[in-house]
Design a protein around this motif. Structure first.
Motif, short mmCIF file in Angstrom:
data_model
loop_
_atom_site.label_atom_id
_atom_site.label_comp_id
_atom_site.label_asym_id
_atom_site.label_seq_id
_atom_site.Cartn_x
_atom_site.Cartn_y
_atom_site.Cartn_z
N GLU A 147 15.14 7.66 -5.50
CA GLU A 147 15.95 7.26 -6.65
C GLU A 147 15.26 6.21 -7.52
O GLU A 147 15.72 5.93 -8.64
N MET A 148 14.15 5.61 -7.03
CA MET A 148 13.47 4.58 -7.82
C MET A 148 12.26 5.10 -8.57
O MET A 148 11.64 4.38 -9.34
N MET A 149 11.90 6.36 -8.36
CA MET A 149 10.64 6.85 -8.91
C MET A 149 10.67 7.01 -10.44
O MET A 149 9.70 6.68 -11.12
N ALA A 150 11.77 7.45 -10.98
CA ALA A 150 11.85 7.57 -12.45
C ALA A 150 11.67 6.20 -13.10
O ALA A 150 10.99 6.07 -14.12
N ALA A 151 12.23 5.17 -12.49
CA ALA A 151 12.12 3.82 -13.05
C ALA A 151 10.68 3.31 -12.95
O ALA A 151 10.18 2.61 -13.84
N ALA A 152 9.98 3.70 -11.88
CA ALA A 152 8.57 3.29 -11.74
C ALA A 152 7.74 3.92 -12.85
O ALA A 152 6.85 3.28 -13.42
N LYS A 153 8.08 5.16 -13.17
CA LYS A 153 7.36 5.81 -14.28
C LYS A 153 7.72 5.16 -15.61
O LYS A 153 6.86 4.89 -16.44
N ALA A 154 9.01 4.87 -15.79
CA ALA A 154 9.48 4.31 -17.07
C ALA A 154 8.86 2.94 -17.34
O ALA A 154 8.67 2.56 -18.50
N VAL A 155 8.49 2.21 -16.30
CA VAL A 155 7.91 0.88 -16.51
C VAL A 155 6.42 0.97 -16.80
O VAL A 155 5.76 -0.03 -17.09
N GLY A 156 5.85 2.19 -16.71
CA GLY A 156 4.48 2.40 -17.16
C GLY A 156 3.46 2.70 -16.09
O GLY A 156 2.27 2.84 -16.38
N ALA A 157 3.88 2.80 -14.84
CA ALA A 157 2.92 3.04 -13.76
C ALA A 157 2.27 4.42 -13.87
O ALA A 157 2.86 5.37 -14.40
N ASP A 158 1.05 4.51 -13.36
CA ASP A 158 0.36 5.81 -13.25
C ASP A 158 0.68 6.47 -11.91
O ASP A 158 0.79 7.69 -11.82
N ARG A 159 0.73 5.61 -10.87
CA ARG A 159 0.95 6.12 -9.52
C ARG A 159 1.93 5.21 -8.79
O ARG A 159 2.16 4.06 -9.20
N VAL A 160 2.45 5.71 -7.68
CA VAL A 160 3.12 4.86 -6.71
C VAL A 160 2.34 4.99 -5.41
O VAL A 160 1.72 6.04 -5.13
N GLU A 161 2.32 3.92 -4.63
CA GLU A 161 1.80 3.98 -3.27
C GLU A 161 2.98 3.91 -2.34
O GLU A 161 3.69 2.89 -2.28
N LEU A 162 3.22 4.98 -1.61
CA LEU A 162 4.33 4.99 -0.65
C LEU A 162 3.98 4.10 0.53
O LEU A 162 2.95 4.28 1.17
N TYR A 163 4.82 3.14 0.81
CA TYR A 163 4.66 2.20 1.92
C TYR A 163 5.01 2.94 3.22
O TYR A 163 6.16 3.28 3.46
N THR A 164 4.00 3.20 4.05
CA THR A 164 4.17 4.16 5.15
C THR A 164 4.43 3.51 6.51
O THR A 164 4.38 4.19 7.54
N GLU A 165 4.72 2.23 6.55
CA GLU A 165 5.03 1.60 7.84
C GLU A 165 6.26 2.25 8.48
O GLU A 165 6.28 2.54 9.68
N GLY A 166 7.25 2.57 7.68
CA GLY A 166 8.47 3.20 8.22
C GLY A 166 8.18 4.54 8.87
O GLY A 166 8.70 4.86 9.95
N TYR A 167 7.27 5.29 8.25
CA TYR A 167 6.86 6.59 8.84
C TYR A 167 6.15 6.35 10.18
O TYR A 167 6.49 6.95 11.19
N ALA A 168 5.18 5.42 10.15
CA ALA A 168 4.40 5.18 11.37
C ALA A 168 5.29 4.71 12.51
O ALA A 168 5.15 5.16 13.66
N ALA A 169 6.24 3.85 12.20
CA ALA A 169 7.10 3.27 13.25
C ALA A 169 8.10 4.28 13.78
O ALA A 169 8.57 4.18 14.92
N SER A 170 8.41 5.31 12.98
CA SER A 170 9.47 6.26 13.39
C SER A 170 8.94 7.37 14.28
O SER A 170 9.71 8.10 14.91
N ARG A 171 7.60 7.53 14.29
CA ARG A 171 7.04 8.67 15.07
C ARG A 171 7.42 8.50 16.53
O ARG A 171 7.54 7.42 17.04
N ASP A 172 7.61 9.64 17.22
CA ASP A 172 8.02 9.64 18.63
C ASP A 172 9.42 9.03 18.80
O ASP A 172 9.76 8.57 19.89
#
Ligand code: DXP
Ligand SMILES: NCC(=O)COP(=O)(O)O
Length: 251
Positions: A147-172
């Motif tokens: 839900e925040m990605m459109a706003a990231a684009k609207a503020v002028g960003a080229d890319r987003v970097e997805l913060y992947t700690e949540g993914y790493a911690a959820s495995r297993d």
């Protein structure tokens, strides 16, 4: 059918500098680490010069910019930091290929959250515009929040970097597939808004392929803590080849 684009590997050298700083001897060399990783096929180098200089110091950033420009002009230099602290001085002086804006406080142990929209939009907008006007790609460090990605684009960003700690911690755990699906949806939402997608934090040899197989169109992964840990055991070149192999396995 066109071959899917591959994901670039950007090696984060913070932890080489952390060890180096424990004695006034200049070893292990951050520059030599960069050279060995790039020689082995890494696509770029990432550093996060924190204001307290706990690891990467300003001279490291300048030296790496010079090394890449001179010896590896095709490699990308990605400088991370808080644009309201010290990041912009590096952006203005060195004009790296990419600046990754990270909302860390000065004393934070490590990065642990992304930007918030709409709260951060107006103060970020002029710094994003200035950075892009200098020819530097802007990537915003973001939680996997579709839900925040459109706003990231609207503020002028080229890319987003997805913060992947949540993914790493959820495995297993029982939530692994649910959490991974959130990253898939966040990437899709970012791409639908016209953003490209990077990813990073706590990625490793063990979790990288699964993430890249599931999450579409990741342009770059920046990996440091696990990479340097592996390099201590395997060497920089072999570690680089291992991570490149994980990226290829996911294609
Ligand atoms: C933004 C991010 O998740 C990492 O790139 C960051 O560089 C980690 O910083 P430390 O190496 O200081 O933990
Ligand atoms: N942007 C993530 C990064 O550069 C390295 O993070 P980590 O692999 O050290 O957790």
């Amino acid at each position: 059918m066109s071959t899917p684009m591959s994901t670039a590997l950007s090696v984060n050298l913070n932890k080489v500098a952390l060890v180096r700083n424990t004695r006034p001897l200049g070893i292990p060399s951050v520059l030599f680490a960069a050279a060995l990783c790039l020689d082995a096929g890494a696509h770029g180098i990432t550093v996060h010069p924190r204001p307290d200089e706990r690891h990467i110091r300003p001279q490291d950033v300048r030296d790496l910019a010079g090394l890449l420009k001179k010896d590896w002009p095709a490699a990308e230099f990605n400088i991370e930091g808080n644009p309201f602290h010290n990041l912009m001085e590096f952006v203005r002086e060195l004009r790296p290929h990419q600046a990754t804006f990270v909302p860390d406080s000065q004393t934070q142990a490590t990065s642990d959250h992304g930007w918030s929209f709409p709260e951060d939009a107006e103060r970020l907008r002029p710094l994003i515009a200035e950075t892009r006007a200098l020819g530097v790609r802007v990537s915003l460090f973001m939680d996997p929040a579709p839900e925040m990605m459109a706003a990231a684009k609207a503020v002028g960003a080229d890319r987003v970097e997805l913060y992947t700690e949540g993914y790493a911690a959820s495995r297993d755990t029982s939530k692994a597939s649910q959490v991974l699906q959130l990253y898939v949806e966040a990437a899709r939402a970012a791409q639908a808004a016209g953003l490209e997608v990077n990813a990073g934090h706590d990625l490793s040899r063990d979790n990288l392929s699964e993430f890249l197989r599931a999450v579409p169109g990741v342009r770059e992964v920046s990996i440091g803590h696990a990479f340097v840990s592996d390099a201590l055991e395997l060497g920089y070149a072999a570690a680089t080849r291992e991570y490149l192999r994980r990226i290829e396995e996911a294609r």
